[in-house]
Design a protein around this motif. Structure first.
Motif, mmCIF file in Angstrom:
data_model
loop_
_atom_site.group_PDB
_atom_site.id
_atom_site.type_symbol
_atom_site.label_atom_id
_atom_site.label_comp_id
_atom_site.label_asym_id
_atom_site.label_seq_id
_atom_site.Cartn_x
_atom_site.Cartn_y
_atom_site.Cartn_z
ATOM 1 N N LEU A 232 66.126 8.466 76.211
ATOM 2 C CA LEU A 232 65.626 8.109 77.284
ATOM 3 C C LEU A 232 64.377 8.903 77.780
ATOM 4 O O LEU A 232 64.078 9.902 77.403
ATOM 5 N N ASP A 258 63.273 3.344 75.961
ATOM 6 C CA ASP A 258 62.994 3.451 77.447
ATOM 7 C C ASP A 258 61.709 3.938 77.715
ATOM 8 O O ASP A 258 61.406 5.414 77.600
ATOM 9 N N ARG A 298 63.579 -0.969 77.606
ATOM 10 C CA ARG A 298 63.751 -0.884 79.053
ATOM 11 C C ARG A 298 62.607 -0.143 79.698
ATOM 12 O O ARG A 298 61.796 0.414 78.922
ATOM 13 N N ASP A 408 73.141 -0.046 82.247
ATOM 14 C CA ASP A 408 72.880 -1.418 81.529
ATOM 15 C C ASP A 408 74.056 -2.402 81.495
ATOM 16 O O ASP A 408 74.005 -3.135 80.989
#
Length: 446
Positions: A232, A258, A298, A408
């Protein structure tokens, strides 16, 4: 020796920090308490990323103080983390209810703090465990770095967490092995800026020196264990060809990327002290979709940055729609003390920010719900995270590889089909919002 109640507010990075303090105190002989009534001291790990988070941290602390005051045992409160790091000098006079304030860079000394508060003297130093984690879950966050050198004009993180510093690959891999040995099936790599991991290492340092190398080394170390690795908080500049290849070619690393772009307009990005342009970002995401099959994307949109025009907002909306993100986090700009953006003259009216934020959230949900629905009729691996009671009885709750835990959505399964901690092959039969319903067609027990 004593029992400690742990309360964590804020992001996953704070969860990791609390876990570290818990492990240190456990190794030093302290137990964990389940409530204020049972504890000898309270540790509250606070968040101060936004003004609202700071307010929540202080309100929670004051509520704790009321509980302690009303109880039989007058347990001292220790405030740790971001609030003391950001406002430490002012806090003792503002919050006399708190016995000690511990900044993020002081948390490794938590045993001495608690010993002093409880009047405990040690004849020998407390044992310091090699790997300081106590995760009891199928998923664990693994912090690979802390701090940030970007100094985005809207963000206080560099002033709270300090300059960027990478953890060593040796420590990261050792911690990963320990977590997996304890039953963890997914490792989520986090940091303020994961893509530049290793940038602060000496040129003569051994082992991997960038994130791509770390991912490959981590995957090789864990390969026999069938573990997912998710990353992330990547920034656009960090998406090098080497990193893209590592994500694409390393089976353990999930093709889930992400990248919090915050905005696409070059003028707004420059005012944010960020780089890039709409064309560069379009080209980046097109390249990622071409080079990494079935990739999940994302991103983040920071709405209402000072000076953002209606045209720039609409341009960002078109950018999100055009790139078809699977998940988009939408945040309304918050005027944070100490940041350059807080001193900018063109602050956006709150009503305008609210209207733009709602329109962005509506678009994000439309894109996200449609992306989730596309999984109906397909199969994928799911980690079973827990059991929930519903009106129809118990059901299993898990998440698929394309769903980052805690943000999510989830997968709902019949409670008789598997056990918590299993990785199961699931066929998805229905969707609602970001949630999926499915049934197990194959099960790999933990």
């Amino acid at each position: 020796m004593g029992s400690i109640l742990y309360i964590t507010l804020g992001c996953a990075k704070n969860e990791v920090d609390t876990d570290r303090m818990r492990s240190l105190l456990t190794a030093a002989g302290y137990d964990e308490a389940a409530s204020v009534e049972e504890c000898d001291a309270v540790i509250i790990n606070t968040c101060s990323f936004l003004a609202s988070a700071t307010s929540e941290s202080i309100e929670c602390t004051l509520e704790l103080a009321d509980e302690v005051q009303a109880g039989v045992r007058q347990a001292p409160i220790v405030m740790c983390g971001c609030v003391p790091s950001r406002y430490g000098d002012d806090l003792p006079s503002e919050l006399p209810e708190v016995a000690r304030f511990v900044r993020t860079d002081e948390e490794d000394g938590i045993v001495a703090v608690i010993d002093d508060l409880l009047g405990i003297e040690r004849h020998v130093p407390a044992h310091v465990p090699q790997v300081m984690r106590t995760v009891e879950s199928a998923v664990a966050y693994l912090k690979i770095s802390d701090g940030c050198d970007r100094f985005c004009s809207f963000c206080a993180i560099p002033y709270i967490r300090g300059r960027y510093h990478s953890r060593s690959a040796e420590r990261i891999i050792a911690e990963a092995r320990e977590l997996v040995a304890g039953g963890v099936r997914e490792l989520v790599l986090i940091g303020q800026d994961t893509g530049v991991w290793g940038c602060d290492f000496d040129e003569k340092a051994d082992g991997p020196r960038n994130l791509a190398g770390l991912l490959v080394a981590l995957a090789e170390a864990l390969r026999p264990e069938h573990v997912w690795i998710r990353v992330l908080y990547l920034q656009p500049e960090g998406m090098t060809d080497e990193l893209v290849a590592a994500i694409r070619d390393t089976p353990e690393v999930l093709p889930y990327i992400d990248i919090p772009v915050q905005h696409c307009d070059a003028r707004v990005l420059k005012a944010m002290n960020r780089s890039g342009s709409e064309q560069e970002l379009d080209e980046l995401f097109a390249r990622l979709r071409t080079e990494i099959p079935d990739m999940i994307l994302r991103t983040t949109y920071l709405v209402g940055f000072p000076g953002e025009t209606e045209d720039e907002h609409e341009r960002m909306m078109a950018f999100l729609d055009r790139n078809g993100f699977d998940y988009t986090s939408v945040f309304s700009y918050s005027r944070e003390d100490g940041t350059r953006a807080a001193r900018m003259s063109e602050q956006i009216d709150e009503d305008v920010k609210l209207e733009r934020t709602q329109s962005a959230m509506d678009l994000a949900e439309s894109l996200g719900f449609a992306a989730t629905a596309q999984h109906v009729g397909t199969t994928a691996e799911v980690i079973v995270d827990g059991i929930e009671e519903t009106d129809e009885g118990p059901e299993l709750i898990g998440h698929a590889w394309f769903q980052a835990p805690d943000c999510d959505g989830a997968v709902h399964l019949d409670a008789t089909e598997a056990s918590v901690g299993d990785i199961v092959q699931v066929e998805f039969t229905d969707s609602f919002c970001y949630e999926l319903v499915g049934h197990v067609i194959d099960c790999e027990e933990q």
